[in-house]
Design a protein around this motif. Structure first.
Motif, short mmCIF file in Angstrom:
data_model
loop_
_atom_site.label_atom_id
_atom_site.label_comp_id
_atom_site.label_asym_id
_atom_site.label_seq_id
_atom_site.Cartn_x
_atom_site.Cartn_y
_atom_site.Cartn_z
N LEU A 1 -48.29 17.25 27.41
CA LEU A 1 -49.40 16.63 26.67
C LEU A 1 -50.62 17.54 26.67
CD1 LEU A 1 -50.34 12.86 27.03
CD2 LEU A 1 -52.00 14.59 26.42
N LEU A 2 -51.00 18.03 27.83
CA LEU A 2 -52.21 18.85 27.92
C LEU A 2 -52.03 20.18 27.18
CD1 LEU A 2 -53.06 16.76 30.16
CD2 LEU A 2 -54.31 18.67 31.17
N GLY B 1 -51.98 19.52 23.43
CA GLY B 1 -53.32 19.16 22.98
C GLY B 1 -54.26 20.35 22.95
N GLU C 1 -60.42 17.81 26.76
CA GLU C 1 -59.58 17.76 27.96
C GLU C 1 -59.66 16.40 28.66
OE1 GLU C 1 -58.36 20.90 31.27
OE2 GLU C 1 -60.32 20.04 31.72
N LEU D 1 -57.24 14.13 27.05
CA LEU D 1 -55.88 14.53 27.38
C LEU D 1 -55.52 14.17 28.82
CD1 LEU D 1 -55.87 18.07 25.70
CD2 LEU D 1 -54.80 15.99 24.81
N THR E 1 -55.09 10.36 29.16
CA THR E 1 -53.82 9.95 28.53
C THR E 1 -52.64 10.44 29.35
OG1 THR E 1 -54.91 10.09 26.37
CG2 THR E 1 -52.51 9.99 26.37
N ALA F 1 -50.67 14.14 22.07
CA ALA F 1 -51.49 15.35 21.90
C ALA F 1 -51.88 15.52 20.44
CB ALA F 1 -50.72 16.57 22.40
#
Length: 298
Positions: free
Chosen positions: A56-57, A60, A67, A70, A73, A196
């Motif tokens: 995800l990070l 994204g 950030e 992200l 989430t 993302a």
């Protein structure tokens, strides 16, 4: 193939950030609910690769998504993943005693506490996503919640677990196992890249590319997990191995053989990398994550 040291550092960095976020989101408590909070922290703060938040990070970051959004989430996603492991480890499911190198929640506490800790982690995930701290746009928050509900529910992770539990009723063939794992394991990985794109306002071709990547890398990750279960070292992996074999369950390795399973992972890995071509060098870390999955098959 050796893991790129920069990738290893980035993987650990993301894992540490998610752990810090979870530590803040699940604070210690006193009073009647103290044991419940301790059980939640026992599960959520245990050492883990945090691969779903990692996807995800990193996805994204390609869209310069905030950030903080992200991370929150990713923490919500990890809560759902952790709840699923707490429940999967219960005697009525897989009946496992160790997870991530420590006793499972029902062993460290008791079965009722494990059920409630899983329930609380699941509901916490949606509280995190509903907060304006996650994103200032209510429409984005609503979409994140809706998509996670789909990924975690009857047509996602829970549905895959149900197919897994039906082994005795109908022996599993390759198509059934593939469907089961696309739901049980792949749905949350797909959510990672989808979320993302939602937060980063990705264009449709970019969202489609991420979906294809997640679909292939998620299945490759599960086959690699089956290979670890069949050939890995229990002390290194941090949980009991040969569990499917002991239960008489078919999986990718029992159906394809060790080398056949490795070939399937290599094919899926190549396809996953092709999906990322649209992002050029922005996807370098995600490309390295595919190599990380390959390394788990050795």
């Amino acid at each position: 193939m050796r893991e790129d040291p920069d990738f290893g550092l980035r993987l650990k960095e993301v894992a540490d950030k998610i752990t810090v976020a979870l530590d803040q989101l699940i604070p210690p408590a006193s009073g009647p609910e103290a044991d419940l909070m301790r059980a939640m922290r026992h599960a959520a703060l245990a050492n883990g690769k945090r691969m779903r938040p990692f996807f995800l990070l990193e996805a994204g970051a390609m869209f310069d998504a905030p950030e903080k959004s992200l991370l929150r989430t990713g923490a919500a996603l990890e809560c759902v993943h952790t709840y699923s492991m707490v429940h999967d480890d219960l005697p009525c499911m897989d009946d496992d005693d160790f997870r991530r190198g420590q006793p499972t929640v029902h062993k460290a506490f008791d079965e009722a506490t494990a059920v409630l800790a899983g329930d609380a982690l699941l509901t916490l995930a949606f509280k995190i996503l509903a907060s304006s701290e996650t994103h200032d746009d209510p429409a984005v928050r609503a979409m994140l919640i809706e998509r996670l509900a789909d990924a975690a529910g009857a047509r996602g992770m829970v549905g895959g677990q149900m197919i897994d539990m039906l082994e005795g009723a109908s022996p599993r063939d390759l198509n059934t196992i593939t469907r089961m794992q696309r739901l049980k394991t792949g749905a949350l990985i797909s959510y990672a890249t989808e979320a993302a794109g939602i937060i980063g306002h990705a264009r449709e071709p970019e969202r489609n590319a991420l979906a294809g990547f997640a679909n292939d890398v998620g299945l490759a990750y599960q086959i690699a997990d089956d290979l670890l279960d069949a050939t890995g070292d229990e002390a290194e992996v941090g949980k009991p191995l040969r569990s499917d074999e002991a239960a008489g369950k078919a999986n990718f390795v029992t159906l394809l053989g060790v080398e056949g399973a490795r070939q399937r992972v290599r094919l899926l890995a190549a396809q996953a990398k092709e999906h990322l071509a649209i992002f050029r060098n922005k996807a370098d870390i995600l490309l390295q994550s595919v190599d990380f999955v390959l390394d788990r098959t050795r």
